[in-house]
Design an enzyme around this catalytic site. Structure first.
Site, PDB file in Angstrom:
ATOM      1  N   ALA A   1       0.814  -1.245  -0.056  1.00  0.00           N
ATOM      2  CA  ALA A   1       0.168   0.103   0.053  1.00  0.00           C
ATOM      3  C   ALA A   1       0.707   1.203   0.098  1.00  0.00           C
ATOM      4  CB  ALA A   1      -0.844  -0.008   1.211  1.00  0.00           C
ATOM      5  N   TRP A   2       2.057   1.351   0.802  1.00  0.00           N
ATOM      6  CA  TRP A   2       2.815   2.628   1.075  1.00  0.00           C
ATOM      7  C   TRP A   2       3.375   2.757  -0.400  1.00  0.00           C
ATOM      8  CZ3 TRP A   2       2.781   7.102   1.951  1.00  0.00           C
ATOM      9  CH2 TRP A   2       3.862   7.667   2.606  1.00  0.00           C
ATOM     10  N   GLY A   3       4.267   1.527  -0.839  1.00  0.00           N
ATOM     11  CA  GLY A   3       5.065   1.905  -1.942  1.00  0.00           C
ATOM     12  C   GLY A   3       4.063   2.415  -3.279  1.00  0.00           C
TER      13      GLY A   3
ATOM     14  N   PHE B   1       6.648  -8.444  -5.802  1.00  0.00           N
ATOM     15  CA  PHE B   1       6.783  -9.950  -5.838  1.00  0.00           C
ATOM     16  C   PHE B   1       5.476 -10.442  -6.412  1.00  0.00           C
ATOM     17  CE2 PHE B   1       6.046 -13.894  -3.617  1.00  0.00           C
ATOM     18  CZ  PHE B   1       7.266 -14.505  -3.831  1.00  0.00           C
TER      19      PHE B   1
ATOM     20  N   LYS C   1       6.477   3.743  17.190  1.00  0.00           N
ATOM     21  CA  LYS C   1       5.129   4.344  17.409  1.00  0.00           C
ATOM     22  C   LYS C   1       4.231   3.070  16.806  1.00  0.00           C
ATOM     23  CE  LYS C   1       4.701   4.865  12.686  1.00  0.00           C
ATOM     24  NZ  LYS C   1       3.780   4.600  11.875  1.00  0.00           N
TER      25      LYS C   1
ATOM     26  N   ASP D   1       3.155  11.475  13.993  1.00  0.00           N
ATOM     27  CA  ASP D   1       3.206  10.050  13.307  1.00  0.00           C
ATOM     28  C   ASP D   1       2.514   9.292  14.479  1.00  0.00           C
ATOM     29  OD1 ASP D   1       3.361   8.237  11.644  1.00  0.00           O
ATOM     30  OD2 ASP D   1       5.512   8.008  11.398  1.00  0.00           O
TER      31      ASP D   1
ATOM     32  N   ARG E   1      -3.099  -0.081  10.762  1.00  0.00           N
ATOM     33  CA  ARG E   1      -3.165  -1.398  10.934  1.00  0.00           C
ATOM     34  C   ARG E   1      -2.767  -1.953  12.346  1.00  0.00           C
ATOM     35  NH1 ARG E   1      -0.518  -1.034   5.947  1.00  0.00           N
ATOM     36  NH2 ARG E   1       1.519  -1.305   6.899  1.00  0.00           N
TER      37      ARG E   1
ATOM     38  N   LEU F   1      -0.521  -6.695   7.755  1.00  0.00           N
ATOM     39  CA  LEU F   1       0.850  -6.768   8.489  1.00  0.00           C
ATOM     40  C   LEU F   1       0.881  -5.619   9.754  1.00  0.00           C
ATOM     41  CD1 LEU F   1       3.891  -7.611   8.593  1.00  0.00           C
ATOM     42  CD2 LEU F   1       4.465  -5.895   7.199  1.00  0.00           C
TER      43      LEU F   1
END
Length: 349
Positions: free
Chosen positions: A13-15, A34, A199, A258, A269, A302
């Protein structure tokens, strides 16, 4: 800023969200993923339905499962692979010509710690131990309160680009000068990395308290704010013990910013994991924390904090740190105590 070529190693998601943000700034972006289905989804449907469903991607973004192809010829390379696979991933690309000669600026957005025989290591330390010597003290770490969903939508997000190389920090800051992103530079590479990793541990505990608070006569918003403040204290304690250099790292967007969004956002998550510990009896799937980390895919998403928790525990033991919240989560995940007992003890009830 003129168009730059960017490779992103990691199709989560972040990439994917960062690729969308950079494409919004007219940069040419290629992602490595991947999973074959992710490659096909991004190239053919312009959406990462596996990890970032519901967010249409810029048609200029491409994806490949050939990591050498994605790393080759790029002016910037962003590492967004999970921390557990970081060293192995870096080893695959060290001989790419533009990395071997140091001409590519390498940035990491991976959160967490990396296990080693010498104890837990930070992300940039791990990367630079594998990369050619030219990258020593020259890689960049980017973090901040930044859920992927909002970055993909173009909502305003603040980030910090930390590096001991001021030129590279500025170059990354300028790369990320795209609609929706506001990026600041920092020399405190250790402090920013500690904030990004620790965090998540606090957010797991916060999520558990939040779930209990729904039907509690003891815990509510006041208690959650107390926990958040105590968590920031522990993050700062870890940071300075590990070599953080700037107190303001912890009181600005890397620290309190953050931590706040990770604990409170509906997208978090780690917050969700803490809630699931109460609502779904998540721990019944695992025998202890090592079993959880080994089989983390069984969770279905994750929670980085559940993994980082083990390494924070190791750091605390090695450096004789008192970290009641982080140690509490470790004991919960290792089945040494229950969540309810832990929270009541932490709050001296």
């Amino acid at each position: 800023m003129s168009e730059k070529t960017v490779g992103i190693i990691g199709g989560g998601a972040w990439g994917t969200a960062l690729a969308q943000a950079l494409a919004r700034g007219n940069h040419k972006v290629q992602i490595w993923a991947f999973e074959e289905e992710v490659v096909n989804q991004i190239n053919n449907e312009h959406e990462n339905k596996t990890f970032l469903p519901g967010y249409p991607l810029h048609e200029s973004i491409t994806c490949s499962n050939d990591v050498i192809e994605v790393a080759t010829g790029k002016e910037f390379l962003i590492i967004a692979s999970p921390s557990l696979f970081l060293a192995k991933m870096m080893a695959q690309i060290v001989d790419v010509p533009n990395i071997a000669d140091g001409s590519t600026v390498i940035t990491a957005v991976t959160k967490g710690f990396v296990p080693s025989n010498e104890g837990p290591k930070l992300i940039l330390e791990t990367m630079e131990s594998v990369l050619p010597e030219v990258y020593k003290d020259c890689t960049v770490y980017v973090a901040g309160p930044s859920h992927a969903e909002e970055v993909a939508m173009g909502k305003l997000t603040g980030l910090v680009a930390a590096s001991l190389n001021p030129k590279n920090s500025i170059r990354v800051r300028e790369l990320f000068r795209v609609p929706g992103l506001m990026v600041f530079s920092s020399f405190d590479v250790i402090g920013v990395q500690i904030c990004a990793a620790a965090k998540n541990v606090i957010a797991c505990i916060y999520g558990a308290m939040d779930a209990i608070a729904e039907d509690s006569s003891v815990f509510g918003d006041n208690a959650e704010s107390l926990l958040l403040a105590a968590g920031l204290n522990e993050i700062q304690t870890i940071g300075f013990a590990m070599g953080a250099t700037h107190a303001e790292t912890f009181t600005s967007i890397s620290g309190v910013g953050d931590l706040d969004v990770t604990c409170k956002s509906k997208y978090g998550r780690n917050r969700r994991f803490g809630q699931d510990l109460i609502k779904t009896d998540m721990l019944s799937k695992f025998t202890d924390i090592d079993d959880l980390i080994k089989n983390v895919s069984k969770i279905g998403y994750l929670p980085e904090g559940a993994i980082a928790c083990k390494y924070v525990h190791e750091i605390a033991q090695k450096k004789d740190l008192k970290l009641p919240l982080c140690d509490g989560l470790y004991k919960i995940l290792n089945k040494e105590t229950t969540i309810e007992n832990c929270l009541y003890q932490l709050m001296h009830l």
